[in-house]
Design a protein around this motif. Structure first.
Motif, PDB file in Angstrom:
ATOM      1  N   TRP A 218      39.368  22.448  39.494  1.00 49.43           N
ATOM      2  CA  TRP A 218      40.749  22.060  39.766  1.00 49.43           C
ATOM      3  C   TRP A 218      41.714  23.242  39.729  1.00 49.43           C
ATOM      4  CZ3 TRP A 218      38.182  21.842  35.277  1.00 49.43           C
ATOM      5  CH2 TRP A 218      38.772  22.438  34.161  1.00 49.43           C
ATOM      6  N   TRP A 219      41.315  24.339  39.086  1.00 48.37           N
ATOM      7  CA  TRP A 219      42.186  25.491  38.906  1.00 48.37           C
ATOM      8  C   TRP A 219      42.163  26.441  40.102  1.00 48.37           C
ATOM      9  CZ3 TRP A 219      38.317  28.781  39.543  1.00 48.37           C
ATOM     10  CH2 TRP A 219      37.054  28.427  39.046  1.00 48.37           C
ATOM     11  N   LEU A 220      41.279  26.201  41.056  1.00 50.49           N
ATOM     12  CA  LEU A 220      41.130  27.135  42.177  1.00 50.49           C
ATOM     13  C   LEU A 220      42.427  27.409  42.942  1.00 50.49           C
ATOM     14  CD1 LEU A 220      37.672  26.317  43.844  1.00 50.49           C
ATOM     15  CD2 LEU A 220      38.403  28.488  42.853  1.00 50.49           C
ATOM     16  N   PRO A 221      43.271  26.395  43.195  1.00 51.68           N
ATOM     17  CA  PRO A 221      44.516  26.701  43.926  1.00 51.68           C
ATOM     18  C   PRO A 221      45.443  27.648  43.187  1.00 51.68           C
ATOM     19  CG  PRO A 221      44.023  24.343  44.008  1.00 51.68           C
ATOM     20  CD  PRO A 221      43.082  24.946  43.011  1.00 51.68           C
ATOM     21  N   GLY A 222      45.242  27.818  41.889  1.00 55.22           N
ATOM     22  CA  GLY A 222      46.099  28.709  41.119  1.00 55.22           C
ATOM     23  C   GLY A 222      45.705  30.168  41.169  1.00 55.22           C
ATOM     24  N   LEU A 223      44.574  30.481  41.802  1.00 56.90           N
ATOM     25  CA  LEU A 223      44.126  31.873  41.858  1.00 56.90           C
ATOM     26  C   LEU A 223      45.062  32.730  42.706  1.00 56.90           C
ATOM     27  CD1 LEU A 223      40.250  31.588  42.257  1.00 56.90           C
ATOM     28  CD2 LEU A 223      41.554  32.092  40.195  1.00 56.90           C
ATOM     29  N   ILE A 224      45.233  33.977  42.285  1.00 57.49           N
ATOM     30  CA  ILE A 224      46.090  34.920  43.001  1.00 57.49           C
ATOM     31  C   ILE A 224      45.384  35.418  44.259  1.00 57.49           C
ATOM     32  CG2 ILE A 224      47.082  37.240  42.906  1.00 57.49           C
ATOM     33  CD1 ILE A 224      47.641  36.804  39.973  1.00 57.49           C
ATOM     34  N   ASN A 225      46.102  35.438  45.352  1.00 55.24           N
ATOM     35  CA  ASN A 225      45.638  36.111  46.559  1.00 55.24           C
ATOM     36  C   ASN A 225      46.379  37.439  46.641  1.00 55.24           C
ATOM     37  OD1 ASN A 225      44.732  36.974  49.022  1.00 55.24           O
ATOM     38  ND2 ASN A 225      45.754  35.373  50.212  1.00 55.24           N
ATOM     39  N   ALA A 226      45.762  38.489  46.093  1.00 56.81           N
ATOM     40  CA  ALA A 226      46.439  39.780  45.972  1.00 56.81           C
ATOM     41  C   ALA A 226      46.536  40.524  47.299  1.00 56.81           C
ATOM     42  CB  ALA A 226      45.715  40.642  44.953  1.00 56.81           C
ATOM     43  N   LYS A 227      45.712  40.154  48.267  1.00 58.94           N
ATOM     44  CA  LYS A 227      45.716  40.782  49.592  1.00 58.94           C
ATOM     45  C   LYS A 227      45.416  42.277  49.525  1.00 58.94           C
ATOM     46  CE  LYS A 227      48.947  37.362  51.447  1.00 58.94           C
ATOM     47  NZ  LYS A 227      50.254  37.117  52.121  1.00 58.94           N
ATOM     48  N   THR A 228      44.648  42.658  48.524  1.00 63.17           N
ATOM     49  CA  THR A 228      44.218  44.057  48.386  1.00 63.17           C
ATOM     50  C   THR A 228      43.007  44.096  47.477  1.00 63.17           C
ATOM     51  OG1 THR A 228      44.842  46.273  47.661  1.00 63.17           O
ATOM     52  CG2 THR A 228      45.776  44.433  46.436  1.00 63.17           C
ATOM     53  N   LYS A 229      42.200  45.125  47.630  1.00 65.40           N
ATOM     54  CA  LYS A 229      41.062  45.350  46.737  1.00 65.40           C
ATOM     55  C   LYS A 229      41.363  46.437  45.712  1.00 65.40           C
ATOM     56  CE  LYS A 229      37.666  43.894  50.208  1.00 65.40           C
ATOM     57  NZ  LYS A 229      36.468  44.293  51.010  1.00 65.40           N
ATOM     58  N   ASP A 230      42.576  46.962  45.766  1.00 61.16           N
ATOM     59  CA  ASP A 230      42.983  48.049  44.878  1.00 61.16           C
ATOM     60  C   ASP A 230      43.802  47.463  43.731  1.00 61.16           C
ATOM     61  OD1 ASP A 230      44.017  50.251  43.603  1.00 61.16           O
ATOM     62  OD2 ASP A 230      44.582  51.310  45.444  1.00 61.16           O
ATOM     63  N   GLY A 231      43.134  47.158  42.634  1.00 57.92           N
ATOM     64  CA  GLY A 231      43.808  46.546  41.506  1.00 57.92           C
ATOM     65  C   GLY A 231      44.797  47.478  40.829  1.00 57.92           C
ATOM     66  N   TYR A 232      44.526  48.769  40.842  1.00 56.35           N
ATOM     67  CA  TYR A 232      45.453  49.738  40.251  1.00 56.35           C
ATOM     68  C   TYR A 232      46.797  49.665  40.967  1.00 56.35           C
ATOM     69  CZ  TYR A 232      47.259  54.262  38.579  1.00 56.35           C
ATOM     70  OH  TYR A 232      48.029  55.248  38.014  1.00 56.35           O
ATOM     71  N   GLN A 233      46.769  49.748  42.287  1.00 56.45           N
ATOM     72  CA  GLN A 233      48.021  49.745  43.038  1.00 56.45           C
ATOM     73  C   GLN A 233      48.706  48.383  42.958  1.00 56.45           C
ATOM     74  OE1 GLN A 233      49.072  52.721  44.379  1.00 56.45           O
ATOM     75  NE2 GLN A 233      51.024  51.627  44.430  1.00 56.45           N
ATOM     76  N   PHE A 234      47.925  47.322  43.021  1.00 57.16           N
ATOM     77  CA  PHE A 234      48.499  45.976  42.935  1.00 57.16           C
ATOM     78  C   PHE A 234      49.285  45.813  41.635  1.00 57.16           C
ATOM     79  CE2 PHE A 234      48.150  41.673  41.194  1.00 57.16           C
ATOM     80  CZ  PHE A 234      48.795  40.934  42.184  1.00 57.16           C
ATOM     81  N   ASN A 235      48.677  46.196  40.509  1.00 57.40           N
ATOM     82  CA  ASN A 235      49.339  46.034  39.228  1.00 57.40           C
ATOM     83  C   ASN A 235      50.526  46.983  39.072  1.00 57.40           C
ATOM     84  OD1 ASN A 235      47.869  44.142  37.119  1.00 57.40           O
ATOM     85  ND2 ASN A 235      46.289  45.037  38.432  1.00 57.40           N
ATOM     86  N   LEU A 236      50.400  48.194  39.613  1.00 57.12           N
ATOM     87  CA  LEU A 236      51.513  49.139  39.538  1.00 57.12           C
ATOM     88  C   LEU A 236      52.698  48.626  40.339  1.00 57.12           C
ATOM     89  CD1 LEU A 236      52.004  51.869  38.143  1.00 57.12           C
ATOM     90  CD2 LEU A 236      51.432  52.968  40.314  1.00 57.12           C
ATOM     91  N   ASP A 237      52.435  48.100  41.530  1.00 60.03           N
ATOM     92  CA  ASP A 237      53.501  47.565  42.370  1.00 60.03           C
ATOM     93  C   ASP A 237      54.130  46.322  41.749  1.00 60.03           C
ATOM     94  OD1 ASP A 237      53.002  49.567  44.177  1.00 60.03           O
ATOM     95  OD2 ASP A 237      51.835  48.310  45.548  1.00 60.03           O
ATOM     96  N   LEU A 238      53.335  45.584  40.971  1.00 63.05           N
ATOM     97  CA  LEU A 238      53.859  44.374  40.345  1.00 63.05           C
ATOM     98  C   LEU A 238      54.946  44.700  39.330  1.00 63.05           C
ATOM     99  CD1 LEU A 238      53.423  41.287  40.291  1.00 63.05           C
ATOM    100  CD2 LEU A 238      51.831  41.640  38.412  1.00 63.05           C
TER     101      LEU A 238
END
Length: 624
Positions: A218-238
């Protein structure tokens, strides 16, 4: 998403939910909804050997989990039952149960259900009472059992195993918590209060209530679609942690993190550690030396049981594994780029785990298993070793001191004034790993033994190392970082790493997964830990630092058993960011880092002192 689903499957009854003719031919499956003392019904699947009879009885072996007991439905069988094929083929009555509020069970889901020490009403329930009630029901309703019950579980199911061990049901004879979660402020979601930001994808799994019993995720719709494979940049941009609300505003688990930044009663009552008393049955705690999720848990559970329950059969097993990897044989046993030998998981399953359960559930149960108090893998020698107690009785405490010019020595410095310094910029944090493909997974993994050359060559990482060793040195036991530091800011983090530096002529092994890596001069991380300096005096009551004042900071790295071989070097690295594995400290003190703004993040100059009256280094235990 694919990686995430594979991980969830890893902790279910069968990783692939595959039909197994052998299981179907040898076991009968029945599903039940078992009422607990407060009336809540927990969904339970029982697999009984088909040859069980009044004259041929079997013990129960149970796992309680929040990760689903699928496959559900009549005629649907998993590919494997139990902790291993050896126990499955040896035959037990295997029992799987969805805990409260998860999948097909009724009730409300709570992370790390608080343990109630002295229950006075039927409405006071916890995981130990649910375990007791389940065992009681099984004994009364499942035929052809021998009256003995065992339990096991990895990771979160490991927590349920620890909590279940507190049920004190007389039929419970053996428990094996494996990589157990024990306290969310010190493992998994935090390390010494620093938030494990590398878990940012997991919050939908743990922070969305199940509206009703279901077989669906049931939790699947809550997953983040980050639209990137670069977690470092994703988190930095966040940006700051408060911006996670863009994804998790309605996620109750995330909001609990924001509301409880310190070790207050909310976190304390969710720790199982203070309750590990009056455990009378046998316990075998299992962990992996390179478990990026739960290393604190198994070591702390074992040591606390040992301290509080003298005379109880209590043993520890630590192998050269990442999180839960001892449950699946990979043939060639590797962690990241490091090769430890072949069929190591099979050895554990057959020679350790199977013997433990067979003895207490089918054998005499007198404790004479032939197993040692501690069965530990030496990650430097790459072989199993046994100990009568852990930490070992012959361990000698010694200090490795920091010196000027990056020297590391057993001799203390004698200089009147000396320090090493670096500028820590939270806007340009040190990565936790060089391989960017490892930054967007469900949870961290490889960094625990990863090559640290990339960090050693950054100006914001201090490096201290010995000369090449003239003889083997075995570190076996606890490690304590002891720093004297100052900062131009009012808060700081310190991440300390113990590293094995290979010699230049180290050959590559045949199974090296990354062909762009050479083991020549490889900087293998052996152990590491982070400490948030605001908690230097108390995890309950943080306090700002006084800028430019020399301040002591002592904190424990988890245990180790590792031989640094002749010709290798022992290296210590010190840094203040390790991203996106852990969140960034603003370095300007704010009461709640989860609410920090962009303007709160500042550069700061940190000094680590190695002078008379203000020594720094790492206290280790050496086995003679």
């Amino acid at each position: 998403m694919k990686f995430f689903l594979l991980l969830i499957a890893f902790f279910t009854v069968s990783p692939l939910f595959a039909q197994s003719e052998w299981v179907k031919e040898n076991y009968a499956k029945v599903e039940y909804d078992i009422a607990m003392r407060d009336g809540t019904k927990l969904h339970t699947i029982v697999y009984s050997p088909k040859d069980a009879s009044a004259s041929k009885t079997y013990p129960f072996l149970m796992q309680r989990t929040c990760y689903s007991v699928a496959p559900y439905g009549d005629g649907k069988y998993p590919g494997q039952l139990g902790p291993s094929k050896f126990l499955m083929q040896d035959k037990y009555i295997f029992v799987y149960q969805d805990v409260r509020g998860r999948y097909m069970s009724e009730g409300t889901w709570t992370n790390m259900t608080p343990q109630i020490a002295n229950k006075t009403t039927k409405e006071q329930v916890d995981e130990s009472s649910d375990t007791y009630d389940t065992i009681e029901w099984l004994l009364k309703n499942i035929p052809n059992h021998n009256g003995r019950v065992g339990q096991w579980g990895i990771s979160y199911p490991g927590f349920y195993t620890v909590a279940g061990a507190l049920s004190q049901h007389p039929a419970l004879k053996a428990s094996s918590p494996q990589a157990p979660v024990s306290d969310f402020f010190f493992d998994d979601f935090h390390h010494n209060g620093a938030f494990t930001q590398g878990y940012f994808l997991t919050f939908p799994v743990f922070g969305i209530q199940n509206p009703k019993p279901t077989t669906d995720n049931w939790w699947l719709p809550g997953l983040i679609n980050a639209k990137t494979k670069d977690g470092y940049q994703f988190n930095l941009d966040l940006g700051p942690l408060k911006n996670f609300d863009a994804y998790y505003k309605d996620n109750f688990f995330w909001q609990e993190h924001k509301d409880h930044p310190n070790y207050d009663e909310f976190w304390k009552k969710r720790s199982i550690i203070p309750h590990l008393k009056n455990v009378k049955h046998a316990v075998m705690t299992v962990g992996g030396w390179f478990d990026a999720e739960d290393l604190y848990g198994p070591l702390t559970v074992y040591k606390t049981l040992e301290l509080n329950n003298p005379g109880t059969y209590n043993t520890l097993v630590m192998g050269p594994f990442g999180h839960g990897r001892w449950s699946q044989e990979t043939g060639h046993t590797l962690h990241s780029n490091v090769y430890f030998g072949d069929s190591v998981a099979t050895f554990y399953q057959r020679e350790i785990e199977a013997k433990f359960f067979q003895h207490f559930l089918k054998g005499t149960g007198d404790g004479k298993t032939g197993l040692p108090d501690a069965y530990l893998f030496n990650t430097g020698k790459k072989s199993w070793e046994t100990f009568d107690k852990w930490p070992a009785a012959n361990a000698e405490k010694k200090m490795l001191y920091f010196h000027a010019n990056g020297k590391l020595s057993f001799d203390a410095p004698k200089t009147a004034r000396a320090f090493s310094e670096y500028v820590s910029d939270p806007l340009k944090p040190v990565p936790d790993i060089e391989d960017n493909t490892q930054t967007m997974g469900f949870t961290p993994f490889n960094y625990m033994s990863e090559d640290q050359r990339f960090a050693a060559r950054r100006p914001d990482v201090l490096v201290f190392q010995t000369e090449p060793l003239t003889e083997d040195i075995t570190l076996g036991g606890e490690i304590m970082a002891k720093l004297n530091f100052s900062t131009t800011g009012s808060d700081a983090d310190f991440f300390v790493k113990l590293i094995d530096v290979y010699p230049g002529d180290e050959p590559n092994h045949a199974y090296l997964p990354n062909k762009n890596i050479t083991l020549s001069n490889y900087h293998q991380m052996v152990r590491s830990e982070i400490m948030r300096a605001r908690f230097r005096n108390s995890f309950e009551k943080p306090a700002p630092l006084i800028p430019n004042k020399i301040t002591p900071l002592n904190f424990r790295l988890q245990d180790v058993l590792h031989t640094f071989k002749k010709g290798h070097r022992i290296q210590i690295q010190v840094q203040s960011t390790v991203f996106p594995l852990f969140d960034r400290n603003p370095q300007k003190y704010v009461p709640n880092i989860y609410l920090a703004t962009e303007q709160d993040f500042i550069k700061a100059t940190h000094r680590v002192y190695h002078q008379l009256g203000a020594l720094s280094g790492v206290e280790i235990e050496i086995l003679k």
